[in-house]
Design an enzyme around this catalytic site. Structure first.
Site, mmCIF file in Angstrom:
data_model
loop_
_atom_site.group_PDB
_atom_site.id
_atom_site.type_symbol
_atom_site.label_atom_id
_atom_site.label_comp_id
_atom_site.label_asym_id
_atom_site.label_seq_id
_atom_site.Cartn_x
_atom_site.Cartn_y
_atom_site.Cartn_z
ATOM 1 N N SER A 197 39.640 33.907 48.485
ATOM 2 C CA SER A 197 38.954 34.714 47.463
ATOM 3 C C SER A 197 37.438 34.598 47.554
ATOM 4 O O SER A 197 36.899 33.496 47.531
ATOM 5 C CB SER A 197 39.337 34.238 46.056
ATOM 6 O OG SER A 197 40.708 34.316 45.873
ATOM 7 N N HIS A 242 39.235 40.422 47.927
ATOM 8 C CA HIS A 242 39.775 40.154 49.261
ATOM 9 C C HIS A 242 39.527 41.371 50.164
ATOM 10 O O HIS A 242 39.386 42.484 49.685
ATOM 11 C CB HIS A 242 41.267 39.846 49.193
ATOM 12 C CG HIS A 242 41.575 38.527 48.559
ATOM 13 N ND1 HIS A 242 42.186 37.500 49.217
ATOM 14 C CD2 HIS A 242 41.332 38.072 47.312
ATOM 15 C CE1 HIS A 242 42.311 36.463 48.405
ATOM 16 N NE2 HIS A 242 41.812 36.792 47.237
ATOM 17 N N HIS A 246 49.340 36.396 48.359
ATOM 18 C CA HIS A 246 49.705 35.169 47.640
ATOM 19 C C HIS A 246 51.137 35.277 47.137
ATOM 20 O O HIS A 246 51.625 36.375 46.869
ATOM 21 C CB HIS A 246 48.801 34.980 46.424
ATOM 22 C CG HIS A 246 47.346 34.950 46.754
ATOM 23 N ND1 HIS A 246 46.633 36.092 47.029
ATOM 24 C CD2 HIS A 246 46.477 33.917 46.855
ATOM 25 C CE1 HIS A 246 45.371 35.760 47.290
ATOM 26 N NE2 HIS A 246 45.255 34.458 47.195
ATOM 27 N N TYR A 272 52.086 34.745 44.245
ATOM 28 C CA TYR A 272 52.126 35.332 42.900
ATOM 29 C C TYR A 272 52.105 36.855 42.906
ATOM 30 O O TYR A 272 52.359 37.480 41.876
ATOM 31 C CB TYR A 272 50.992 34.780 42.016
ATOM 32 C CG TYR A 272 49.583 35.095 42.487
ATOM 33 C CD1 TYR A 272 49.057 36.385 42.417
ATOM 34 C CD2 TYR A 272 48.768 34.090 42.979
ATOM 35 C CE1 TYR A 272 47.774 36.668 42.846
ATOM 36 C CE2 TYR A 272 47.477 34.355 43.411
ATOM 37 C CZ TYR A 272 46.985 35.643 43.336
ATOM 38 O OH TYR A 272 45.722 35.904 43.770
ATOM 39 N N GLU A 273 51.809 37.462 44.069
ATOM 40 C CA GLU A 273 51.746 38.922 44.066
ATOM 41 C C GLU A 273 53.137 39.551 43.972
ATOM 42 O O GLU A 273 53.369 40.444 43.175
ATOM 43 C CB GLU A 273 51.001 39.424 45.305
ATOM 44 C CG GLU A 273 49.517 39.084 45.208
ATOM 45 C CD GLU A 273 48.764 39.375 46.486
ATOM 46 O OE1 GLU A 273 48.695 40.544 46.874
ATOM 47 O OE2 GLU A 273 48.242 38.416 47.094
ATOM 48 N N ALA A 326 39.765 29.366 47.495
ATOM 49 C CA ALA A 326 38.985 28.975 46.325
ATOM 50 C C ALA A 326 39.882 28.056 45.507
ATOM 51 O O ALA A 326 41.089 28.273 45.430
ATOM 52 C CB ALA A 326 38.607 30.206 45.522
ATOM 53 N N MET A 349 46.092 28.516 44.426
ATOM 54 C CA MET A 349 47.300 29.365 44.422
ATOM 55 C C MET A 349 47.687 29.838 45.812
ATOM 56 O O MET A 349 48.363 30.859 45.952
ATOM 57 C CB MET A 349 47.055 30.571 43.501
ATOM 58 C CG MET A 349 46.669 30.190 42.076
ATOM 59 S SD MET A 349 46.354 31.654 41.088
ATOM 60 C CE MET A 349 45.599 30.921 39.616
ATOM 61 N N SER A 350 47.267 29.131 46.846
ATOM 62 C CA SER A 350 47.538 29.645 48.196
ATOM 63 C C SER A 350 47.678 28.517 49.210
ATOM 64 O O SER A 350 47.951 27.378 48.860
ATOM 65 C CB SER A 350 46.385 30.568 48.622
ATOM 66 O OG SER A 350 45.205 29.821 48.843
ATOM 67 N N ASN A 357 35.333 26.061 40.350
ATOM 68 C CA ASN A 357 35.318 25.624 38.939
ATOM 69 C C ASN A 357 35.923 24.235 38.838
ATOM 70 O O ASN A 357 36.644 23.808 39.742
ATOM 71 C CB ASN A 357 36.143 26.602 38.072
ATOM 72 C CG ASN A 357 37.565 26.768 38.574
ATOM 73 O OD1 ASN A 357 37.794 27.507 39.535
ATOM 74 N ND2 ASN A 357 38.496 26.070 37.971
ATOM 75 N N HIS A 399 39.344 34.860 37.019
ATOM 76 C CA HIS A 399 39.246 35.379 38.379
ATOM 77 C C HIS A 399 37.830 35.899 38.646
ATOM 78 O O HIS A 399 37.291 35.746 39.744
ATOM 79 C CB HIS A 399 40.293 36.479 38.600
ATOM 80 C CG HIS A 399 40.362 36.959 40.023
ATOM 81 N ND1 HIS A 399 40.568 36.110 41.083
ATOM 82 C CD2 HIS A 399 40.230 38.198 40.558
ATOM 83 C CE1 HIS A 399 40.564 36.805 42.215
ATOM 84 N NE2 HIS A 399 40.363 38.069 41.920
HETATM 85 N N1 HPA Z 1 43.310 26.909 39.552
HETATM 86 C C1 HPA Z 1 44.041 27.580 40.475
HETATM 87 N N2 HPA Z 1 43.506 28.353 41.393
HETATM 88 C C2 HPA Z 1 42.180 28.456 41.425
HETATM 89 C C3 HPA Z 1 41.357 27.787 40.513
HETATM 90 C C4 HPA Z 1 41.964 26.962 39.529
HETATM 91 O O1 HPA Z 1 41.298 26.344 38.679
HETATM 92 N N3 HPA Z 1 40.079 28.117 40.814
HETATM 93 C C5 HPA Z 1 40.123 28.955 41.888
HETATM 94 N N4 HPA Z 1 41.392 29.160 42.264
#
Ligand code: HPA
Length: 267
Positions: free
Chosen positions: A28, A58, A80, A82-83, A110, A205-206, A229, A241
């Site tokens: 991301s 993306h 991903h 989750y998609e 990310a 998430m990946s 973050n 996001h």
């Molecule tokens: N959690 C999950 N996926 C992420 C995060 C997070 O805090 N930050 C960026 N991708």
């Protein structure tokens, strides 16, 4: 013709037959490095079996050409779990990478950090991961090849080389364990406290399904997280996001310098 051979034929028509040394999957907000590749960009939509990556931020193109004098295949986006709920969404793309001649796969993503000493904007080199979802892209694979050892899933030599490149560029990069959490909702503070207890340093998430697939295909794998973050409950900032996309470029510039240096050592 299978999707793999059809995708290979279409790629070779445009990119030529010269073998690729290495594959790179961009996470991301990190997709722009793909545009530095001197070669062709083929939209995933033209390649049968490639993911229909539809996450904003993306770049759903396969870039094949040279970067720092090395022939690479750069995946500007991933699908991903989750998609669509498919942990094997990247399988065909990685099979194609292997067929193109690659021996190594570097992944970027990310992530949220659980370590105060790895704040937003910093990078983390994955020393290992936790497949917290318990999902596996090899479920359904009928051959014994499915029993993939994961002890050195994050290749020690590749990691050492990436660390040396970071050092050469004067960039601080810490080692850490990445936990794969399905998303697309972010984690709760209680989940983050749990993941910390389990030994994770960052969450995202990946990447984990692709490492499993990469090892299955015999590719050497390594991955770097860009921390966008602090994980849920660890700071007052709002996790979103939008925030991920806004923060990713902070780490992306450093990531690009590391990857370029690393590639230059492969020439
Ligand atoms: N959690 C999950 N996926 C992420 C995060 C997070 O805090 N930050 C960026 N991708």
């Amino acid at each position: 013709m299978s999707n793999t051979s059809e995708a290979l034929r279409l790629i070779r028509d445009q990119a030529g037959d010269a073998p690729v040394k290495l594959g790179l999957i961009l996470g991301s907000g990190l997709g722009h490095l793909a545009h530095a590749v001197d070669g062709v960009a083929i939209p995933y939509a033209e390649l049968p079996g490639f993911p229909h990556a539809a996450v904003s931020g993306h770049n759903p193109n396969l870039h094949i050409g040279t970067l720092e004098g090395v022939r690479v295949a750069v995946f500007g986006a991933r699908e991903h779990y989750y998609e669509k709920g498919n942990p094997a969404a990247m399988r065909l793309a990685l099979e194609v990478l292997k067929e193109l001649g690659a021996d190594s796969l570097i992944l970027t993503n990310a992530a949220g950090s659980m370590r105060p000493d790895i704040p937003p904007g910093d990078l983390m080199l994955l020393s290992d991961h936790i497949n917290y979802n318990g999902l596996n892209p090899l479920i359904g694979e009928p051959t014994d090849a499915r029993f993939v050892p994961m002890t050195d899933a994050h290749n020690p030599e590749l990691r050492a080389a990436l660390r040396a490149s970071a050092q050469a560029e004067g960039i601080d990069i810490k080692d850490g364990v990445y936990a794969w959490y399905s998303g697309p909702s972010f984690e709760t503070p209680a989940e983050i406290r749990m993941l910390k207890l389990l030994g994770a340093d960052a969450v995202g998430m990946s990447t984990v399904p692709e490492i499993i697939l990469g090892r299955f295909l015999g590719l050497r794998c390594a991955a770097i997280s860009t921390v966008t973050n602090m994980a849920a409950g660890m700071s007052d900032e709002q996790i979103s996001h939008e925030h991920t996309k806004a923060m990713a470029p902070m780490g992306a510039a450093k990531l690009e310098r590391i990857l370029r240096h690393f590639l230059s050592t492969l020439r």
